[in-house]
Write a protein that holds these residues in place. Structure first.
Motif, short mmCIF file in Angstrom:
data_model
loop_
_atom_site.label_atom_id
_atom_site.label_comp_id
_atom_site.label_asym_id
_atom_site.label_seq_id
_atom_site.Cartn_x
_atom_site.Cartn_y
_atom_site.Cartn_z
N VAL A 146 0.85 -1.20 0.00
CA VAL A 146 0.00 0.00 0.00
C VAL A 146 0.88 1.25 0.00
CG1 VAL A 146 -1.73 1.31 1.28
CG2 VAL A 146 -1.89 -1.18 1.17
N ARG A 147 1.94 1.19 0.75
CA ARG A 147 2.87 2.33 0.83
C ARG A 147 3.45 2.65 -0.55
NH1 ARG A 147 8.44 2.79 3.12
NH2 ARG A 147 8.57 4.77 4.22
N LEU A 148 3.80 1.62 -1.32
CA LEU A 148 4.31 1.82 -2.68
C LEU A 148 3.23 2.43 -3.58
CD1 LEU A 148 6.33 -1.46 -3.37
CD2 LEU A 148 7.25 0.84 -3.03
N LEU A 149 2.01 1.93 -3.43
CA LEU A 149 0.89 2.46 -4.21
C LEU A 149 0.72 3.96 -3.94
CD1 LEU A 149 -1.74 2.06 -5.95
CD2 LEU A 149 -2.91 1.65 -3.77
N LEU A 150 0.70 4.32 -2.67
CA LEU A 150 0.52 5.74 -2.31
C LEU A 150 1.66 6.60 -2.84
CD1 LEU A 150 -0.66 5.35 1.42
CD2 LEU A 150 -2.07 5.52 -0.65
N ALA A 151 2.89 6.08 -2.75
CA ALA A 151 4.04 6.84 -3.23
C ALA A 151 3.92 7.14 -4.72
CB ALA A 151 5.33 6.06 -2.94
N GLU A 152 3.53 6.15 -5.50
CA GLU A 152 3.42 6.36 -6.95
C GLU A 152 2.25 7.28 -7.28
OE1 GLU A 152 5.63 5.86 -8.86
OE2 GLU A 152 6.65 3.95 -8.61
N GLU A 153 1.17 7.19 -6.53
CA GLU A 153 0.04 8.10 -6.78
C GLU A 153 0.43 9.54 -6.45
OE1 GLU A 153 -3.99 5.42 -6.32
OE2 GLU A 153 -3.04 6.10 -4.46
N MET A 154 1.17 9.73 -5.39
CA MET A 154 1.62 11.08 -5.05
C MET A 154 2.57 11.61 -6.12
SD MET A 154 0.14 12.09 -2.20
CE MET A 154 1.15 13.32 -1.37
N ARG A 155 3.47 10.76 -6.62
CA ARG A 155 4.39 11.18 -7.68
C ARG A 155 3.64 11.52 -8.96
NH1 ARG A 155 9.22 7.07 -8.64
NH2 ARG A 155 9.80 8.73 -10.10
#
Length: 891
Positions: A406-415
């Motif tokens: 989930v953390r990776l998902l959020l990071a890519e969405e923020m980017r």
């Protein structure tokens, strides 16, 4: 005289001839003569030790026995002038084991110089290697506190005696020894002293290495290398020091020819070949370079047990002007496809990146980092499918979901700029049951908050706890919405005031802080940040004062400094320093020593106090504190590096430059921190337009990425950093009138990163100014056409339109087309401050000053904290389109 020696025991020191005569008399037939000789040698003390060392090898058993009896005492630090209580402690050490021995050493260390001499002798006599290391650590651990005491009181004699003992006993790193004499301004004196010692003991590698470190600290790398070569001649293990100095000198030709060297501390064969390739490339040794590249190409094709070697080999190719071959090797390593994907994007090869991702489609069980990066890329290209992909992937957020995914998902969405989606998906993840192995819900929350609020994580964690406590019945989405409004400064002041109850602050906000008081202080500081965001300044100040921690006091100082209330700011900064190292505890620290490996105290509060006092007109006192801050870190390179970063963040560039120079001189050669110092010095060289120095520094720091576990922060840097170095070299060569060599570096830069914007921006105007109009036109067209192609392929890609416009504006070409591109980017992303900045520059270059000013003000409205936009506004208002643009480099 070495500190390990005993004081003279008589008014006249015995001559070597007398000592030799007494040694001979140890074997005399007359018992009285033998006894008398023993007594005289005992009284001679340390002066007799060299002769006695030879005597124990005598063929005469009586001479050897008596010499050994005397040396047994001397070796343990027992001399005729040694006080009885010290002798008793030495005997206690000899007759004890384990912890009692350490207690004896502590007592000796508290007994002044004679006790220190005894400890040195005990350590030298200790046959057990592990026990000797423990003793050395005990002595060395006295250094940090003794140094702080010396600096704050201005009394250095005791520390210098302790330092010399640590150096003689080899208890400390030579960088620590050199750091002190550099700070004291006595390097020349110490170098002269060491040279004299080395002439008396020419086979002492330790002395030769010490001399090398002193020369390096003095900024004289040539002399440092000579001393290191001498040390290596005595002891081959000094190879690493020689190579480190050759590396800092940039003597690539020597490095390229010394194939037997322990290359850069490398133990990975691919890493060694990567360095060999770099040394040969930089030395212009074409045959040796091609040979090294050939070796790097040999590394395997997807065999899992050798993926580490292949990865290092790929880095070696990418950073040695073989980008195509490096990329091909990365294709054989599935675990590194995320890196490959990002490098392809940096090279504008979006088709290749998408094809790579489509060859690895998500499965029912796995959505890989490459799949997430693919969705992010589609969003940046303006393809609606990117958002749809993120939404489909978020459907997998169910009970037992892995929070790290989930953390990776959020990071890519923020980017990707999908902030609303990231918050919605974080709320969903917080609402489901955690994995069975994970019972800590707050841990999941913290993992997600670091991605949602990367610059406000600590404040977010506390307020998340507060809001969860206040609104227990609300959904996770509603709570995250409240938190987001608060941290974006949109929450109503009356609500924030209601939420803050200073008497009932949540104790669990920082579960990893074991000390309740520290948790309370950190919590109050974070609550104060929320109050400030809501405009509740008085409440914030009250909370910070109650927190009474180092961070809270620093924040109070900052708030007052922002209002130019310098005297009051200095008072709070000084209080923060007392929290770091309270003066009343100083002597206790010096008495008991720092724990092994303890970091030096953070000098930032001391520096800020000094700076505030200088600004308040108290120059002498302020400068004294600034100097103490400069000294107090001593040789702790990690703390000094953190200090440099803090200075840069606060805009103290000159102080940061000074600390960086010191960091390079006192760090170990060829280490992370020396590399970090070299890079920061390269940044400074770039800012003063010394492009040759900048290129050399960036190259040296870049090569450290050959290490298996050292990488750039951004994957795109594997393409852009080599391109930047070639751009800087091209600028240097162009200034020297070497157009053909400059153009060769242009080609290498474009091979590394086709369409590298800064290449054209830096060189096109320069080429044109020097009369190379065709070359200027060709370079601009090649870079511009790369972005035109992206705009044609992905017409809704705001970033590509902006890049084409910015390139045109900075090169003052194609301004009509630039206007269309800039307007399109603003159309596609109306809340992006950078795109308004580009449109303003285009209008400015077109002669539309008034329109440009309006647009620049809009950029400032969207991102008011970015200083560059305000500097750019002043340039626009001044009205000269040919004036240099302000630097965007935050450092």
């Amino acid at each position: 005289v070495l500190l390990g020696a005993a004081a003279d025991t008589s008014q006249s020191k015995p001559t070597p001839k007398q000592i030799a005569q007494w040694v001979e008399q140890l074997g005399d037939n007359d018992f009285k003569m033998r006894e008398d000789a023993s007594k005289k040698l005992w009284q001679a003390g340390a002066a007799a030790e060299p002769a006695l060392e030879k005597a124990i090898k005598s063929d005469d058993p009586e001479v050897a026995r008596r010499a050994r009896e005397l040396l047994d005492k001397f070796h343990w630090g027992i001399y005729p002038d040694t006080p009885a209580d010290i002798v008793a402690l030495i005997r206690a050490y000899q007759s004890s084991e384990g912890n009692p021995r350490l207690e004896v050493i502590q007592k000796l260390l508290e007994s002044g110089d004679v006790g220190l001499r005894a400890v040195l002798k005990i350590a030298a006599s200790e046959k057990n290697v592990d026990q000797r290391k423990v003793l050395g650590d005990l002595v060395a651990n006295k250094l940090p506190s003794a140094f702080i005491l010396a600096v704050t009181e201005g009394k250095y004699d005791h520390f210098e005696r302790l330092l010399e003992i640590c150096h003689e006993g080899k208890f400390i790193g030579l960088n620590q020894y050199a750091a002190y004499w550099l700070l004291r301004g006595k390097l020349a004196e110490r170098i002269s002293h060491l040279r004299a010692q080395l002439s008396e003991r020419p086979d002492d590698s330790w002395l030769a290495q010490t001399l090398s470190y002193l020369h390096r600290a003095n900024g004289d790398l040539v002399e440092a290398r000579k001393a290191a070569e001498k040390a290596r001649h005595i002891d081959p293990h000094a190879d690493h020091l020689v190579e480190g100095l050759l590396y800092e000198l940039g003597d690539w030709k020597t490095l390229a020819t010394k194939g037997t060297l322990h290359i850069a501390g490398a133990d990975n064969l691919a890493e060694k070949w990567a360095y060999r390739a770099a040394y040969a490339r930089l030395a212009g040794e074409h045959k040796a370079f091609e040979n090294a590249v050939h070796e790097l190409r040999k590394y395997p094709e997807g065999k899992s047990e050798r993926e580490s070697l292949a990865y290092v080999a790929a880095k070696g190719l990418l950073l040695n002007d073989r980008p195509a071959e490096g990329l091909e090797l990365l294709r054989t390593i599935p675990a590194r496809h995320e890196l490959l994907f990002d490098i392809l994007c940096a090279r504008l090869d979006f088709t290749g990146a998408i094809e790579l991702a489509e060859k690895e489609p998500p499965t029912d069980k796995i959505v890989s980092p490459v799949n997430l990066a693919h969705a992010r890329l589609l969003c940046l290209l303006g393809d609606k499918e990117g958002k749809a992909l993120f939404d489909r992937y978020a459907e997998r957020i169910k009970d037992e979901i892995d929070p790290q995914w989930v953390r990776l998902l959020l990071a890519e969405e923020m980017r990707a700029g999908l902030k609303d989606r990231a918050f919605a998906h974080a709320a969903k993840a917080l609402s489901v049951l955690p994995p069975k192995k994970e019972n800590n819900n707050s841990l999941r929350g913290r993992l997600y908050l670091t991605r949602l609020f990367p610059q406000q994580t600590m404040t977010a964690e506390v307020w998340w706890s507060v809001l969860n406590g206040r609104f227990k019945d609300e959904s996770q989405a509603a709570l995250l919405g409240r938190l987001r409004n608060l941290l974006e400064g949109k929450a109503a002041a009356k609500d924030v005031k209601t939420w803050i109850d200073a008497d009932q602050v949540p104790q669990a906000a920082f579960p990893d802080i074991n000390v309740p008081l520290a948790r309370l202080q950190a919590t109050r500081t974070a609550l104060a940040e929320g109050a400030l965001l809501a405009g509740l300044d008085d409440l914030a100040l009250s909370l910070l004062k109650k927190a009474d921690s180092r961070d809270a006091l620093l924040r109070l100082g900052d708030l007052l400094a922002a209002k130019k209330r310098w005297t009051e700011a200095a008072e709070y900064y000084q209080q923060a320093w007392k929290k770091v190292l309270h003066p009343e505890t100083l002597r206790e620290r010096a008495r008991f020593g720092a724990s092994y490996g303890e970091k030096a105290p953070d000098p930032l509060p001391l520096f800020l106090a000094g700076d505030a006092l200088v600004r308040a007109g108290q120059e002498n006192q302020g400068k004294r504190l600034i100097e103490q801050a400069h000294w107090i870190t001593f040789a702790d390179v990690e703390t000094r590096y953190d200090f440099i970063r803090a200075l840069i963040e606060r805009g103290h560039k000159e102080a940061a430059r000074r600390e960086t120079e010191l960091l390079l001189r006192v760090s170990e050669p060829n280490t992370y921190y020396s590399g970090a110092a070299i890079r920061r010095m390269a940044v400074a060289a770039f800012e003063r337009k010394d492009y040759q120095k900048a290129a050399e520094g960036f190259e040296q720091s870049m090569l450290r990425c050959f290490h298996p576990y050292t990488n750039f922060v951004s994957n795109a840097a594997f393409a852009n950093v080599p391109a930047q170095i070639h751009q800087l070299r091209a600028s240097t060569l162009l200034a020297a009138g070497k157009i053909d060599e400059a153009l060769r570096h242009v080609e290498l830069a474009l091979a590394d990163s086709p369409g590298y914007v800064d290449l054209a921006i830096a060189l096109v105007p320069d080429l044109e100014r020097r009369g190379h109009k065709k070359e200027a036109r060709d370079l601009f067209n090649r870079c511009y056409s790369a972005y035109e192609k992206v705009c044609r392929d992905y017409p809704r890609c705001a970033w590509a339109h902006n890049s084409a416009a910015w390139l045109s504006a900075c090169c003052r070409r194609n301004l009509d087309a630039a206007l269309r591109h800039a307007e399109k980017s603003v159309d596609l992303a109306p809340d992006h401050a950078g795109y308004f900045d580009t449109l303003a520059e285009v209008q400015f270059q077109r002669g539309e000053k008034d329109k440009a000013i309006v647009l620049q003000k809009r950029a400032i409205e969207l991102e008011p904290k970015k200083a560059y936009y305000r500097k750019q506004l002043k340039r626009l208002e001044a009205g000269d389109p040919s004036a240099d643009r302000p630097s965007e480099n935050e450092e």
